[in-house]
Every structure is written in C-alpha cells, then in structure tokens.
Design an enzyme around this catalytic site. Structure first.
Site, PDB file in Angstrom:
ATOM      1  N   ASN A 199     -27.943 -24.464  -7.407  1.00  0.00           N
ATOM      2  CA  ASN A 199     -29.135 -23.825  -7.980  1.00  0.00           C
ATOM      3  C   ASN A 199     -28.825 -23.120  -9.299  1.00  0.00           C
ATOM      4  O   ASN A 199     -29.626 -22.332  -9.788  1.00  0.00           O
ATOM      5  CB  ASN A 199     -29.741 -22.828  -6.977  1.00  0.00           C
ATOM      6  CG  ASN A 199     -28.778 -21.701  -6.633  1.00  0.00           C
ATOM      7  OD1 ASN A 199     -27.664 -21.642  -7.146  1.00  0.00           O
ATOM      8  ND2 ASN A 199     -29.218 -20.796  -5.768  1.00  0.00           N
ATOM      9  N   HIS A 258     -26.337 -20.948  -9.846  1.00  0.00           N
ATOM     10  CA  HIS A 258     -25.720 -19.618  -9.791  1.00  0.00           C
ATOM     11  C   HIS A 258     -24.272 -19.660 -10.276  1.00  0.00           C
ATOM     12  O   HIS A 258     -23.602 -20.687 -10.184  1.00  0.00           O
ATOM     13  CB  HIS A 258     -25.843 -18.976  -8.395  1.00  0.00           C
ATOM     14  CG  HIS A 258     -24.953 -19.520  -7.319  1.00  0.00           C
ATOM     15  ND1 HIS A 258     -25.349 -19.591  -5.998  1.00  0.00           N
ATOM     16  CD2 HIS A 258     -23.689 -19.991  -7.329  1.00  0.00           C
ATOM     17  CE1 HIS A 258     -24.367 -20.071  -5.271  1.00  0.00           C
ATOM     18  NE2 HIS A 258     -23.345 -20.323  -6.054  1.00  0.00           N
ATOM     19  N   ASP A 274     -16.612 -12.602  -6.441  1.00  0.00           N
ATOM     20  CA  ASP A 274     -17.601 -12.171  -5.451  1.00  0.00           C
ATOM     21  C   ASP A 274     -16.975 -12.135  -4.062  1.00  0.00           C
ATOM     22  O   ASP A 274     -15.829 -12.562  -3.865  1.00  0.00           O
ATOM     23  CB  ASP A 274     -18.821 -13.111  -5.480  1.00  0.00           C
ATOM     24  CG  ASP A 274     -18.446 -14.592  -5.491  1.00  0.00           C
ATOM     25  OD1 ASP A 274     -17.302 -14.923  -5.135  1.00  0.00           O
ATOM     26  OD2 ASP A 274     -19.288 -15.421  -5.842  1.00  0.00           O
ATOM     27  N   GLU A 314     -27.824 -15.268  -8.064  1.00  0.00           N
ATOM     28  CA  GLU A 314     -28.839 -16.262  -7.721  1.00  0.00           C
ATOM     29  C   GLU A 314     -29.929 -16.309  -8.795  1.00  0.00           C
ATOM     30  O   GLU A 314     -30.055 -15.381  -9.608  1.00  0.00           O
ATOM     31  CB  GLU A 314     -29.456 -15.893  -6.364  1.00  0.00           C
ATOM     32  CG  GLU A 314     -28.451 -15.875  -5.211  1.00  0.00           C
ATOM     33  CD  GLU A 314     -28.034 -17.275  -4.745  1.00  0.00           C
ATOM     34  OE1 GLU A 314     -27.975 -18.210  -5.560  1.00  0.00           O
ATOM     35  OE2 GLU A 314     -27.754 -17.412  -3.538  1.00  0.00           O
TER      36      GLU A 314
HETATM   37  C1  GLP Z   1     -20.188 -20.335  -4.151  1.00  0.00           C
HETATM   38  C2  GLP Z   1     -19.450 -19.192  -4.887  1.00  0.00           C
HETATM   39  C3  GLP Z   1     -19.391 -19.478  -6.348  1.00  0.00           C
HETATM   40  C4  GLP Z   1     -19.035 -20.943  -6.499  1.00  0.00           C
HETATM   41  C5  GLP Z   1     -20.235 -21.767  -6.131  1.00  0.00           C
HETATM   42  C6  GLP Z   1     -19.980 -23.256  -6.047  1.00  0.00           C
HETATM   43  O1  GLP Z   1     -21.139 -19.917  -3.283  1.00  0.00           O
HETATM   44  N1  GLP Z   1     -19.948 -17.899  -4.683  1.00  0.00           N
HETATM   45  O2  GLP Z   1     -18.471 -18.625  -7.008  1.00  0.00           O
HETATM   46  O3  GLP Z   1     -18.680 -21.230  -7.826  1.00  0.00           O
HETATM   47  O4  GLP Z   1     -20.845 -21.250  -4.979  1.00  0.00           O
HETATM   48  O5  GLP Z   1     -19.262 -23.583  -4.902  1.00  0.00           O
HETATM   49  P1  GLP Z   1     -18.462 -24.940  -4.761  1.00  0.00           P
HETATM   50  O6  GLP Z   1     -17.401 -24.918  -5.792  1.00  0.00           O
HETATM   51  O7  GLP Z   1     -17.891 -24.922  -3.373  1.00  0.00           O
HETATM   52  O8  GLP Z   1     -19.444 -26.043  -4.962  1.00  0.00           O
END
Ligand code: GLP
Length: 269
Positions: free
Chosen positions: A136, A138, A67, A143
C-alpha cells in the site's frame, strides 16, 4: 531520485549491498537504519558474507530499526527486535546494544517514541536508511494518510498490512494491530536513503512512489523530497513504471570503476 533496475532479486541484493558497503567504507562508524520484512534480507546476508570473507569491517556500525510491533512480549520471535538479532546483529557481528529498536512492549508508547527520537539524535542521526515498501506504499509502518512530516509514534496497522504480514505469523489474528514506527519526517532526516523492492506485488506501490504525485495516500512518495535516494528494483517491481530514463547497469560489470562512481554520485539526485 536515482532509480536502478536490475534483472533479478539477487542482483538487487548485491547492488544494494554495494551501496551500503560504499557508505561504510567511507564512514566505518556509520549509523545505519535497518528495515525489517523480507525485502532487505538479501542485503543483510550479502553484507554478512562479505564480513565473513574479510572484505568488509562492520565492527563500528550502529543500527536503528525503522519500526516495531506493539504488544508482543519481549523476546517474541515475531518481534522486529528478534528479527534484527537473527538477521542483523548476529550475522554482522554487532553487540545487541548497538542495534536499537523502539520499545513496543512497554506501557507508555508516547514516551517510548520520544526516547527513540532522542536516541537517534544522540547517535548523530542516521547516515543511511534502508527501506522496503509495503504493497500500500507504506515505508516503516507509515500507513496511507500518515502526515508527511510525522515523527516516531504509535499507530494502527491497516487491514492490508495485517493481511500482508500474516505470512510471518501462525494465524492471521496473531498479527498485532498496532506499531511504533519512525515517522516520515524522521526518515527524511537520514542523510541517505536506499529503498529496495522485488516482485510484481510491489509494482503498483513503486510506480506511485516514484512517478506519482507526492501524496499521503502513498507515503513512500515523500522520498521524492529527499536529495539522496537510491531506489533499487528488480524488473517485476519496476514493471508499473511508465517513464523512461531509469538506469539499468550492466550487472556483469559490477565492481568496475564506472560502477563505483555511480554508487558514490547518483546522477539524478
Ligand atoms: C513491513 C515493514 C516495513 C517493510 C514492509 C514490506 O510491514 N514494517 O518496514 O518494508 O512492510 O515488507 P516486505 O519486505 O516483507 O514485503
């Protein structure tokens, strides 16, 4: 789904790096899907260490981001393109043109999304997709309430995701409001999935993804449909799981023959 629970975040990184390395050893020109955020950083650092020490050859790898934020200027250090240059392309010794990122700074997001799907297909699809999970539920930036068969597209970030990601920006208002993300249907087409999660704040999302019903309110639950998914957790991230039977490999025995077999042939997939 092969769920592996390990004592610490460092063990999660080492184990997940073993899974990636096993795939690359079999397919040196593998196409790797790379997540951003804090969860996979330990994997990338461990792969980079193995490369530096001559244990792993990564020169033929191609990478695709999951993304990208919409609306950041090209080269903005908060962009996922910049993250992947810092954490993946540089340390793994890959030329920048072998790390693909959706074009979130252009005017035509629909065209950028289609071009990204086409680039993945032209590369032969993704062999191994690394995933984190949002609080959440995702994956990528899909989302809650995302279609379980969605494709790469632009969408709005939830308030919870913007608040979670504010730690990477100077001010909460600086967090972009929109993103381009591979869809859940796109992610499910990768031939192998590897989700990592560390820490208590992921426990509820992990429990919903692994044990909950498959439902758009927890997008990561769609991984239950995939025939080759490994979920690697530390004890804190696993603390919301209520069913038994998850694997807790002896980390002291990492690298032995039994362990290698389990990496290649997940028993519960
Ligand atoms: C982010 C990214 C995701 C990631 C997730 C968890 O916003 N878009 O690809 O896996 O949220 O983030 P983190 O690993 O910093 O907790």
């Amino acid at each position: 789904m092969d769920v592996v629970i390990l004592p610490s975040a460092a063990d999660v990184a080492a184990y997940a790096a073993d899974v990636v390395a096993a795939r690359i050893a079999r397919e040196p020109d593998a196409v790797l899907g790379v997540a951003t955020g804090s969860s996979p950083v330990g994997i990338y650092r461990e792969l980079a260490r193995r490369r530096r020490e001559g244990e792993l050859e990564l020169a033929r790898l191609t990478c695709f981001a999951l993304d990208e934020y919409v609306g950041l200027a090209p080269g903005d250090p908060h962009s996922y393109a910049a993250y992947l240059e810092r954490e993946v392309a540089g340390p793994l010794g890959l030329p920048a043109d072998r790390v693909h990122v959706p074009e979130g700074s252009g005017a035509d997001l629909e065209q950028a999304a289609q071009a990204y799907e086409q680039a993945i297909a032209a590369a032969g699809g993704i062999d191994l997709q690394i995933l984190g999970i949002g609080t959440n539920g995702h994956i990528g930036f899909n989302e809650p309430l995302s279609s379980l068969s969605s494709r790469t597209r632009a969408l709005a970030l939830s308030a919870q995701t913007r608040a979670d990601n504010a730690r990477f920006f100077d001010r909460p208002d600086d967090v972009p409001t929109h993103c381009l993300t591979q869809g859940l249907g796109t992610i499910l087409e990768a031939r192998q999935l590897l989700l990592v999660a560390q820490g208590q704040r992921k426990a509820a999302a992990v429990a919903a993804a692994v044990e909950g019903p498959v439902a758009a309110r927890c997008p990561a639950s769609v991984l239950q449909f995939h025939p080759h998914t490994t979920v690697v957790l530390d004890e804190a991230a696993a603390s919301g799981l209520t069913l038994g039977g998850y694997r807790r490999p002896d980390v002291a025995g990492r690298g032995d023959a039994e362990q290698q077999r389990s990496l290649d042939d997940p028993p519960c997939s």
